[in-house]
Scaffold this motif. Sequence first.
Motif, short mmCIF file in Angstrom:
data_model
loop_
_atom_site.label_atom_id
_atom_site.label_comp_id
_atom_site.label_asym_id
_atom_site.label_seq_id
_atom_site.Cartn_x
_atom_site.Cartn_y
_atom_site.Cartn_z
N PRO A 135 20.58 26.43 76.24
CA PRO A 135 21.38 26.75 77.42
C PRO A 135 20.52 26.85 78.67
O PRO A 135 19.36 27.28 78.61
CB PRO A 135 22.01 28.10 77.06
CG PRO A 135 21.11 28.69 76.03
CD PRO A 135 20.56 27.53 75.25
N PHE A 136 21.10 26.46 79.79
CA PHE A 136 20.39 26.50 81.06
C PHE A 136 20.88 27.67 81.90
O PHE A 136 22.08 27.87 82.08
CB PHE A 136 20.62 25.19 81.84
CG PHE A 136 20.09 25.24 83.24
CD1 PHE A 136 18.72 25.21 83.49
CD2 PHE A 136 20.96 25.33 84.32
CE1 PHE A 136 18.23 25.26 84.78
CE2 PHE A 136 20.48 25.37 85.62
CZ PHE A 136 19.11 25.34 85.84
N LEU A 137 19.94 28.46 82.41
CA LEU A 137 20.24 29.57 83.32
C LEU A 137 19.54 29.30 84.65
O LEU A 137 18.32 29.12 84.68
CB LEU A 137 19.76 30.90 82.74
CG LEU A 137 20.52 31.43 81.53
CD1 LEU A 137 19.82 32.64 80.94
CD2 LEU A 137 21.95 31.79 81.93
N PRO A 138 20.28 29.26 85.75
CA PRO A 138 19.66 28.99 87.04
C PRO A 138 18.80 30.16 87.52
O PRO A 138 19.04 31.31 87.16
CB PRO A 138 20.86 28.76 87.96
CG PRO A 138 21.96 29.56 87.34
CD PRO A 138 21.73 29.47 85.86
N ALA A 139 17.82 29.83 88.35
CA ALA A 139 16.92 30.86 88.90
C ALA A 139 17.56 31.48 90.13
O ALA A 139 17.25 31.13 91.27
CB ALA A 139 15.57 30.24 89.24
N VAL A 140 18.49 32.40 89.92
CA VAL A 140 19.20 33.07 91.01
C VAL A 140 18.47 34.36 91.36
O VAL A 140 18.16 35.16 90.47
CB VAL A 140 20.66 33.36 90.59
CG1 VAL A 140 21.38 34.15 91.68
CG2 VAL A 140 21.40 32.07 90.31
N PRO A 141 18.19 34.60 92.64
CA PRO A 141 17.51 35.85 93.03
C PRO A 141 18.26 37.08 92.53
O PRO A 141 19.50 37.13 92.58
CB PRO A 141 17.52 35.78 94.56
CG PRO A 141 17.58 34.32 94.88
CD PRO A 141 18.43 33.71 93.80
#
Length: 353
Positions: A135-141
């Motif tokens: 699964p991909f998790l975005p690099a969200v602040p």
Amino acid sequence: MSGQHDVVVIGGGQAGLAAGYHLRRLGLDFVVLDAQAAPGGAWPHTWDSLRLFSPAAYSSLPGRIMPPQPGETYPDAAHVVDYLTDYEQRYDLPVVRPVRVEAVHRDGGFLRVESATGTWRARAVISATGTWWRPFLPAVPGRAGFRGVQLHTVGYRRPADFAGRKVVVVGGGNSGAQIAADLAHGTDLTWVTRRPPRYLADDIDGRALFDAATARRRALDEGRSDTGGVASLGDIVAVPPVREARDAGLLKAQPMFARLTPTGVEWADGTRADADAVIWCTGFRPALSHLAPLGLRGPRGRIPSAGTRALREPRLHLLGYGDWTGPASATLIGVGRPARDAARSVGELLGTR
């Protein structure tokens, strides 16, 4: 466990079984190594309400039509698991499980497939591990500082787990829309997408998507203009639960937030919303770490290929990872043709046909 075969197939989900069907028809000696303890690939691990986009007859692997599910036009995941289990048994496919392949190495005239439970040598390998397991998790602040629950699509099961809670669903694709629709009743839902949701026409289902993907690949192969494939039609298939929630005004998407706070989300203009949970429906990447020793990775984490064959290692075929390994090859209806092509190519390589 160990052995030596003409072909090792890595992955016992729908792509691996389709490959096994065609390898069996060619009379090749092969084994299918499956990391899961039971049949069905990723399907036993999906959320409870998930259903196919197409009727059963249009969601079948080669050689065996999926029987309809009584009372249902679009079968659920449990029906797919039963079908895949029957398929494996019907064709007596040599699946060994659970075997989690850790690495594939070159070994002279063979490829050596290593796992914690054994080593196999093969003259060719078909990798069919899919994307669900990466699964991909975005690099969200702010993601690390959020104090609520965070999970990806792979961890979501049912709306009852979030009853009465404030939930943010992130993602404008099919999984995001379906999970948002699932949670539209009984939770305080916020659905966020990077662009306004693009619904396909209500009468379009997986049959049309497969045709669009096939037409795009044919056009590219013939040097014609890119038709846009599935992406030209939209992002979200309006399956009945999504359509009902949309028409009831329960699926109102907001723009993507700028950051997570300890107690929720915050948009670029400073607007905030509290959240008890964030569900990331942000997609997947190909699960290819076991192939790292071969040194084949290219842009975007993919392995450059011609059809299913890896360009820099002709003994390796990639199956079921998306359109780059065959039109709609990550679907039940679409994987049959690239599986046939991969098996035929392996047969030619090994001099058996």
